[in-house]
Scaffold this motif. Structure first.
Motif, short mmCIF file in Angstrom:
data_model
loop_
_atom_site.label_atom_id
_atom_site.label_comp_id
_atom_site.label_asym_id
_atom_site.label_seq_id
_atom_site.Cartn_x
_atom_site.Cartn_y
_atom_site.Cartn_z
N GLN A 34 19.01 -18.04 14.85
CA GLN A 34 19.45 -16.84 15.55
C GLN A 34 19.88 -15.75 14.58
O GLN A 34 19.58 -14.57 14.77
N TYR A 35 20.55 -16.14 13.49
CA TYR A 35 20.95 -15.18 12.46
C TYR A 35 19.72 -14.57 11.80
O TYR A 35 19.65 -13.35 11.59
N GLU A 36 18.73 -15.39 11.46
CA GLU A 36 17.51 -14.89 10.84
C GLU A 36 16.75 -13.96 11.78
O GLU A 36 16.22 -12.93 11.36
N TYR A 37 16.69 -14.32 13.07
CA TYR A 37 16.02 -13.47 14.04
C TYR A 37 16.73 -12.12 14.16
O TYR A 37 16.09 -11.08 14.26
N ARG A 38 18.05 -12.14 14.17
CA ARG A 38 18.81 -10.90 14.28
C ARG A 38 18.60 -10.02 13.05
O ARG A 38 18.42 -8.80 13.16
N THR A 39 18.56 -10.63 11.86
CA THR A 39 18.30 -9.88 10.63
C THR A 39 16.91 -9.27 10.66
O THR A 39 16.74 -8.10 10.30
N GLN A 40 15.94 -10.03 11.08
CA GLN A 40 14.57 -9.52 11.16
C GLN A 40 14.47 -8.40 12.19
O GLN A 40 13.79 -7.40 11.96
N LEU A 41 15.16 -8.52 13.30
CA LEU A 41 15.15 -7.48 14.33
C LEU A 41 15.74 -6.18 13.79
O LEU A 41 15.18 -5.10 14.01
N ASN A 42 16.85 -6.28 13.06
CA ASN A 42 17.46 -5.08 12.48
C ASN A 42 16.52 -4.42 11.49
O ASN A 42 16.41 -3.19 11.46
N LYS A 43 15.85 -5.22 10.68
CA LYS A 43 14.90 -4.67 9.71
C LYS A 43 13.75 -3.97 10.42
O LYS A 43 13.34 -2.87 10.03
N LEU A 44 13.23 -4.57 11.47
CA LEU A 44 12.13 -3.96 12.21
C LEU A 44 12.56 -2.68 12.92
O LEU A 44 11.78 -1.73 13.01
N GLU A 45 13.79 -2.65 13.41
CA GLU A 45 14.28 -1.42 14.04
C GLU A 45 14.42 -0.30 13.02
O GLU A 45 14.12 0.86 13.33
N GLU A 46 14.84 -0.62 11.80
CA GLU A 46 14.91 0.39 10.74
C GLU A 46 13.52 0.91 10.39
O GLU A 46 13.32 2.11 10.19
N GLU A 47 12.54 0.01 10.31
CA GLU A 47 11.17 0.43 10.04
C GLU A 47 10.63 1.30 11.16
O GLU A 47 9.94 2.29 10.91
N LYS A 48 10.95 0.94 12.39
CA LYS A 48 10.51 1.74 13.54
C LYS A 48 11.07 3.15 13.45
O LYS A 48 10.35 4.13 13.69
N GLU A 49 12.35 3.26 13.12
CA GLU A 49 12.97 4.58 12.98
C GLU A 49 12.31 5.38 11.86
O GLU A 49 12.04 6.57 12.02
N PHE A 50 12.04 4.73 10.73
CA PHE A 50 11.39 5.41 9.61
C PHE A 50 10.01 5.93 10.02
O PHE A 50 9.67 7.09 9.76
N TYR A 51 9.21 5.08 10.66
CA TYR A 51 7.87 5.50 11.05
C TYR A 51 7.89 6.55 12.15
O TYR A 51 7.02 7.43 12.19
N THR A 52 8.87 6.51 13.01
CA THR A 52 9.01 7.55 14.03
C THR A 52 9.29 8.90 13.37
O THR A 52 8.71 9.92 13.75
N GLN A 53 10.15 8.89 12.36
CA GLN A 53 10.43 10.12 11.63
C GLN A 53 9.19 10.61 10.90
O GLN A 53 8.92 11.82 10.87
N GLN A 54 8.43 9.69 10.31
CA GLN A 54 7.20 10.09 9.61
C GLN A 54 6.18 10.68 10.58
O GLN A 54 5.50 11.64 10.25
N ILE A 55 6.08 10.11 11.76
CA ILE A 55 5.14 10.63 12.76
C ILE A 55 5.54 12.05 13.16
O ILE A 55 4.68 12.94 13.27
N GLU A 56 6.83 12.28 13.36
CA GLU A 56 7.30 13.63 13.70
C GLU A 56 6.99 14.62 12.58
O GLU A 56 6.58 15.74 12.83
N LYS A 57 7.18 14.19 11.34
CA LYS A 57 6.90 15.06 10.20
C LYS A 57 5.41 15.39 10.13
O LYS A 57 5.03 16.55 9.90
N VAL A 58 4.56 14.40 10.33
CA VAL A 58 3.12 14.62 10.29
C VAL A 58 2.68 15.53 11.43
O VAL A 58 1.83 16.42 11.25
N LYS A 59 3.26 15.34 12.61
CA LYS A 59 2.93 16.22 13.74
C LYS A 59 3.32 17.66 13.44
O LYS A 59 2.58 18.59 13.76
N GLN A 60 4.47 17.83 12.83
CA GLN A 60 4.93 19.17 12.47
C GLN A 60 3.99 19.79 11.43
O GLN A 60 3.63 20.95 11.54
N ASP A 61 3.60 19.01 10.43
CA ASP A 61 2.66 19.50 9.42
C ASP A 61 1.32 19.86 10.04
O ASP A 61 0.72 20.89 9.69
N LEU A 62 0.83 19.04 10.94
CA LEU A 62 -0.44 19.31 11.61
C LEU A 62 -0.36 20.59 12.43
O LEU A 62 -1.28 21.42 12.38
N ASP A 63 0.72 20.76 13.15
CA ASP A 63 0.90 21.98 13.93
C ASP A 63 0.94 23.20 13.02
O ASP A 63 0.34 24.24 13.32
#
Length: 99
Positions: A34-63
């Motif tokens: 359960q501890y390992e799953y929680r750690t992995q979940l936190n890491k994946l949520e951080e990656e999701k946030e990073f990629y969401t920010q990158q997508i917004e940046k790319v959309k802004q650049d494209l516009d």
């Protein structure tokens, strides 16, 4: 002392303790898993946030590239080394340091 012996002989208490120990340490979903799953979940949520920010940046650049002609020319010159007919392009490559 007699009460302690009586508690040890209680089959329901023994069954409950055995079940709790099994679930905490030996089961597929034990505490460590359960501890390992929680750690992995936190890491994946951080990656999701990073990629969401990158997508917004790319959309802004494209516009910006589709609406601003000067920005499009700047992007083409820097990224793809394009030039106008009457221009010369010089590409400066930094020297590799010898270590």
């Amino acid at each position: 002392m007699a009460r302690f012996v009586h508690l040890i002989r209680n089959k329901y208490l023994i069954s409950t303790v055995a079940f709790v120990v099994w679930m905490l340490f030996f089961d597929r979903n034990d505490l460590m898993s359960q501890y390992e799953y929680r750690t992995q979940l936190n890491k994946l949520e951080e990656e999701k946030e990073f990629y969401t920010q990158q997508i917004e940046k790319v959309k802004q650049d494209l516009d910006e590239l589709t609406t601003n002609r000067d920005q499009l020319e700047k992007f083409a010159r820097e990224k793809y080394h394009m030039k106008k007919d009457n221009e010369d392009v010089y590409i400066i490559v930094p020297a590799k340091s010898k270590e």
